[in-house]
Write a protein that holds these residues in place. Structure first.
Motif, short mmCIF file in Angstrom:
data_model
loop_
_atom_site.label_atom_id
_atom_site.label_comp_id
_atom_site.label_asym_id
_atom_site.label_seq_id
_atom_site.Cartn_x
_atom_site.Cartn_y
_atom_site.Cartn_z
N LEU A 151 73.70 22.90 28.99
CA LEU A 151 73.08 23.62 27.87
C LEU A 151 73.43 25.11 27.86
O LEU A 151 73.19 25.79 26.86
N GLU A 152 73.98 25.61 28.97
CA GLU A 152 74.38 27.02 29.01
C GLU A 152 75.64 27.29 28.19
O GLU A 152 75.93 28.43 27.85
N TYR A 153 76.38 26.24 27.86
CA TYR A 153 77.66 26.43 27.16
C TYR A 153 77.47 26.59 25.66
O TYR A 153 76.53 26.03 25.07
N ASP A 154 78.38 27.32 25.06
CA ASP A 154 78.40 27.54 23.62
C ASP A 154 78.74 26.21 22.94
O ASP A 154 79.85 25.70 23.07
N ARG A 155 77.80 25.66 22.21
CA ARG A 155 77.99 24.34 21.61
C ARG A 155 79.05 24.36 20.50
O ARG A 155 79.57 23.32 20.13
N ALA A 159 74.02 15.23 26.86
CA ALA A 159 75.30 15.30 26.14
C ALA A 159 75.31 14.37 24.94
O ALA A 159 75.83 14.72 23.87
N ARG A 160 74.71 13.20 25.10
CA ARG A 160 74.64 12.25 23.98
C ARG A 160 73.83 12.87 22.83
O ARG A 160 74.20 12.74 21.66
N ALA A 161 72.74 13.55 23.18
CA ALA A 161 71.93 14.19 22.15
C ALA A 161 72.68 15.34 21.48
O ALA A 161 72.50 15.60 20.29
N MET A 202 65.80 9.15 8.94
CA MET A 202 65.38 10.26 9.80
C MET A 202 66.38 10.43 10.94
O MET A 202 67.30 9.61 11.10
N MET A 203 66.20 11.48 11.72
CA MET A 203 67.14 11.72 12.82
C MET A 203 66.41 11.86 14.14
O MET A 203 65.23 12.19 14.20
N ASN A 204 67.16 11.59 15.20
CA ASN A 204 66.65 11.77 16.56
C ASN A 204 66.95 13.20 17.02
O ASN A 204 67.95 13.79 16.63
N ALA A 205 66.09 13.73 17.88
CA ALA A 205 66.29 15.08 18.41
C ALA A 205 65.64 15.16 19.79
O ALA A 205 64.91 14.25 20.20
N GLY A 206 65.90 16.25 20.46
CA GLY A 206 65.29 16.44 21.78
C GLY A 206 65.41 17.88 22.25
O GLY A 206 64.83 18.27 23.25
N LEU A 207 66.19 18.67 21.50
CA LEU A 207 66.39 20.08 21.85
C LEU A 207 65.94 20.95 20.68
O LEU A 207 66.01 20.54 19.52
N ARG A 208 65.52 22.14 20.98
CA ARG A 208 65.07 23.06 19.93
C ARG A 208 66.17 23.29 18.90
O ARG A 208 65.93 23.31 17.69
N ASP A 209 67.40 23.41 19.36
CA ASP A 209 68.52 23.69 18.45
C ASP A 209 68.82 22.52 17.52
O ASP A 209 69.48 22.69 16.50
N ASP A 210 68.38 21.31 17.89
CA ASP A 210 68.67 20.14 17.06
C ASP A 210 68.03 20.23 15.68
O ASP A 210 68.50 19.60 14.73
N ARG A 228 54.81 25.92 23.23
CA ARG A 228 55.76 26.78 22.51
C ARG A 228 56.88 25.97 21.87
O ARG A 228 57.26 26.18 20.73
N LEU A 229 57.43 25.03 22.67
CA LEU A 229 58.53 24.20 22.17
C LEU A 229 58.07 23.37 20.97
O LEU A 229 58.74 23.34 19.93
N TYR A 230 56.93 22.69 21.11
CA TYR A 230 56.46 21.80 20.03
C TYR A 230 56.13 22.61 18.77
O TYR A 230 56.41 22.15 17.65
N ARG A 231 55.56 23.79 18.95
CA ARG A 231 55.24 24.62 17.78
C ARG A 231 56.51 25.08 17.08
O ARG A 231 56.59 25.07 15.84
N ASP A 232 57.51 25.48 17.88
CA ASP A 232 58.79 25.91 17.29
C ASP A 232 59.43 24.77 16.50
O ASP A 232 59.99 24.99 15.42
N VAL A 233 59.36 23.57 17.05
CA VAL A 233 59.96 22.41 16.38
C VAL A 233 59.25 22.13 15.06
O VAL A 233 59.89 21.91 14.02
N LEU A 234 57.93 22.15 15.08
CA LEU A 234 57.16 21.89 13.86
C LEU A 234 57.39 22.97 12.81
O LEU A 234 57.53 22.68 11.61
#
Length: 755
Positions: A345-349, A370-372, A448-456, A491-497
């Motif tokens: 996750l440190e790498y520039d996507r 990586a799959r996500a 709908m879509m699957n996610a798991g990271l804030r950036d998703d 914090r994460l869940y609030r950011d996602v919402l």
């Protein structure tokens, strides 16, 4: 004379020659004289790579007319074999070797013995250094050692003195041709970029030591620091107790404290090398030995030593950090022994296009992340350090389990066609972003879509998904060295919402344990999990560790204040498990009410149907839930007793087999008229032909990877539900082993592209 003394004597003279004002050819002529005289060898010759051929650049003892005339291809003759295999030859009778190639212009027919070592620059052979003698004898180990040390220094001096023609480009570019390697597909996809090592190679600027004792002290300090690091790693909880981590660390400690290894480095320093060059010299010898090892266990140990050597080299040179800290400059295929999810996750996507791992498994945390991220990953590819240089062009085809390094033009052209076709399709699907997916007969399908990271969450608007049908909350747990604090989760869940806005987000409570083990949750039951996917994981673990579920429940409830909250429990086997999990949320909700906290305006609870047993008690469960999501990945492996982490079984069972489709048909029938929203989660729903079958079975909500949203929306608009429902009923009434070919033929007749 010892090997170190012989090498030091030669190095001292070489240093003077290279510092002199002689032209390059004059320098090489003097070098072969020095080596020949010191080793009392009748012949000493240097061949350098030029325009893809090994050319005789300088010699003492062979005919001078052969200089710049005698040329050998990589792999041709003894000299070519040395360069191709990057290995040493030591022969009492050169002509007896099957690869011996006689060149009459050299006048070498009177010489019997032969020894040669590769001249390696940045891990590639760029030439050879050879000695010959008229008497048939094998050269002593001392002489070979001296030659190997001199060849290493010579490679650096050649590079700095510009002794290779400009036409040859960077030294070593032509030394290794196209390379195709096989591996294990960990995350499917194709990608192109340039090779970058996760742990960058240390480039040695100074090879010859000015002060041997100072270099020795530098190595001693580096060894102390490295040993401290290994001891700290062994004591940290994140590495767990027992298992493969413990085996690796024990091997590391064995090598870190091995006196033989440190002695060999000291001997290399005695010969006149700097600390960095001495470590590299011993490492080169290790690589040569690795090529001769057939025993897989011993080869693994040698790989561990290689890894540890790189660590020691980085410490002594002060060149610490990974490629992520330096930043990716262009499209990259990352090469690593292994990676943690946090490191990935440190790498520039935007620049990271793919990953090639020396190790890696289908259940590794980094693979899940990586799959996500949509980054293709190829694993189990060993020995790239010696044959792949940073900057090499790479075409990664994780779909087929291969990677092409320095590909030929034909391979490049094929990939370009595939990329071009993919871009065309993606452009067409991008046009679907703002179009609602109605079927031809007017039924609105939720995509709908699957996610798991804030950036998703940025992908929601990008692909035009209806919401997030599965937010994998465990990703935050997988990338953390310790249990994420409740405040961090909130914090994460609030950011996602907030980022999702009006679109719904279904949060799946944490699915860890089993094949997603985290070091800070050591469960006594986990040691008995011979099949982790069916073990102590997901809701089973969360109900045992109620503190974990309690913290997550509070975080989700607080983050959803004033909004709608969708909560989904994973791996529910029986209705009472759902009741127990919901009770944890109810207690936290009651507590927040008592504290006069702002609450969610609505809470909807759901479950994942992954364990087949749950289908037998849906009549009990359905009145308690608002929605049900079928997790096809786990469901399939449980139905077929086929571990999806086993590569032999990964593709064995077809999603369009009657068993899985009939099971899913029963689920849709059981939920019909219940008011429970039924959806599908997993890879099955993201494949167009499989999605077509699911529509025919009665599924109206899909949660899939972001890249599949456009293709599935486009598919939906071509489907008449009454027709596909009728054909699926017909196919399932008298099925064949797989319905794939029949369904494919029907779709083609309807003008529906299912590729």
């Amino acid at each position: 004379m010892s090997a170190a003394a012989a090498a030091r004597q030669i190095l001292n003279q070489l240093h003077e020659v290279m510092a002199s004002r002689l032209h390059p050819q004059g320098k090489l002529d003097r070098v072969v004289e020095i080596i020949g005289e010191t080793l009392h060898s009748e012949v000493c010759s240097i061949y350098l790579l030029r325009e893809g051929m090994l050319e005789l650049f300088a010699t003492r003892g062979l005919e001078q007319e052969a200089v710049h005339v005698t040329r050998l291809a990589i792999g041709e003759g003894l000299t070519g074999i040395i360069a191709e295999r990057i290995e040493t030859l030591n022969l009492a009778e050169a002509a007896a070797h099957p690869d011996f190639a006689y060149r009459p212009e050299t006048g070498e027919d009177k010489f019997h013995s032969f020894a040669g070592v590769p001249i390696v620059y940045r891990e590639r052979a760029v030439g050879t250094l050879c000695v010959q003698h008229s008497d048939p004898r094998r050269y002593e180990d001392v002489e070979i050692e001296a030659l190997q040390t001199v060849a290493m220094v010579l490679s650096e001096l050649i590079a700095h003195a510009g002794l290779v023609d400009e036409e040859a480009g960077t030294l070593g570019e032509a030394a290794t041709g196209p390379l195709t390697v096989q591996g294990l597909t960990l995350v499917k996809g194709i990608a192109g970029g340039h090779a970058v090592y996760h742990q960058p190679r240390v480039h040695i600027d100074q090879v010859v030591a000015d002060d041997i004792e100072a270099e020795r002290q530098r190595v001693y300090r580096a060894f102390d620091k490295m040993r401290d690091q290994i001891d700290v790693m062994a004591s940290q909880a994140e590495f767990g107790v027992g298992g493969e981590h413990d085996d690796i660390l024990q091997t590391y400690k064995m090598f870190a404290y091995d006196e033989g290894w440190s002695r060999r480095i000291n001997e290399a320093i005695d010969s006149g090398l700097t600390a960095e060059a001495a470590i590299e010299r011993v490492q080169q010898r290790t690589r040569m030995r690795m090529r001769e090892i057939d025993d897989p266990l011993l080869a693994d140990r040698m790989h561990d030593l290689e890894d540890l050597s790189n660590r020691l080299l980085r410490i002594v040179s002060g060149q610490l950090g990974t490629a992520a800290t330096q930043g990716l400059k262009r499209d990259t295929i990352l090469i690593a022994r292994n990676l943690g999810p946090a490191e990935l996750l440190e790498y520039d996507r935007r620049r990271l296009k793919g990953v090639v791992l020396e190790e890696g498994s289908l259940t590794a945390h980094v693979v899940i992340v990586a799959r996500a991220m949509g980054v293709p990953v190829l694993g189990r590819v060993r020995g790239l350090r010696g044959v792949v240089t940073e900057g090499d062009e790479v075409l990664l085809d994780a779909d087929k389990g291969v990677a092409h390094f320095r590909p030929v033009q034909q391979t490049v052209d094929i990939f370009r066609e595939r990329f071009a076709l993919s871009r065309q399709r993606q452009a067409a699907y991008a046009e679907m972003r703002d179009i609602e997916p109605f079927t031809r007969d007017g039924t609105r399908i939720q995509v709908m879509m699957n996610a798991g990271l804030r950036d998703d969450i940025a992908n929601l608007a990008l692909v035009g998904a209806d919401g997030i049908g599965l937010f994998r909350t465990e990703f935050q747990f997988l990338v953390s060295a310790t249990m994420p604090a409740r405040e961090r989760q909130t914090r994460l869940y609030r950011d996602v919402l907030d980022a999702a806005g009006d679109r719904p987000v279904i949060f799946r409570t944490v699915d860890i344990g089993g094949d997603k083990a985290v070091p800070y949750l050591d469960s006594a039951q986990s040691e008995f999990d011979e099949n982790p996917a069916m073990g102590w994981r997901a809701l089973r673990l969360a109900l045992e560790r109620e503190g974990l579920l309690k913290a997550q429940a509070r975080a989700l409830l607080e983050a959803s204040a004033g909004k709608s909250l969708y909560v989904m429990f994973p791996m529910v086997s029986e209705p009472w498990e759902f009741d127990a999990a919901k009770a944890v949320f109810d207690r936290q909700l009651a507590y927040l009410k008592s504290q006069k906290k702002l609450l969610p305006e609505a809470i909807r609870y759901g479950a994942m149907l992954e364990v087949p047993a749950l289908a037998e008690t849906l009549d009990i469960l359905l009145p308690k839930i608002s929605f049900l999501s079928v997790g096809t990945n786990d469901l399939t492996q449980f139905l077929f007793a086929a571990d999806r982490a086993n590569p032999k079984l990964a593709e064995r069972y077809d999603w369009l087999s009657p068993a899985i489709l009939r099971f899913l048909a029963r689920v849709t029938q059981a939920t019909a008229g219940s008011g429970v929203d039924l959806g599908i989660c997993g890879e099955m729903g993201g494949r167009r032909l499989e999605a077509l079958a699911l529509l025919g079975l009665g599924f109206r909500r899909f949660s899939i990877t972001p890249v599949a949203v456009g293709p599935i929306k486009e598919l939906v608009r071509k489907v008449d539900l009454s027709q596909i429902t009728a054909i699926m009923k017909q196919l399932l009434s008298s099925p064949t082993a797989s319905l794939r070919s029949e369904l494919q033929a029907w779709a083609e007749a309807q003008g529906i592209d299912t590729d």
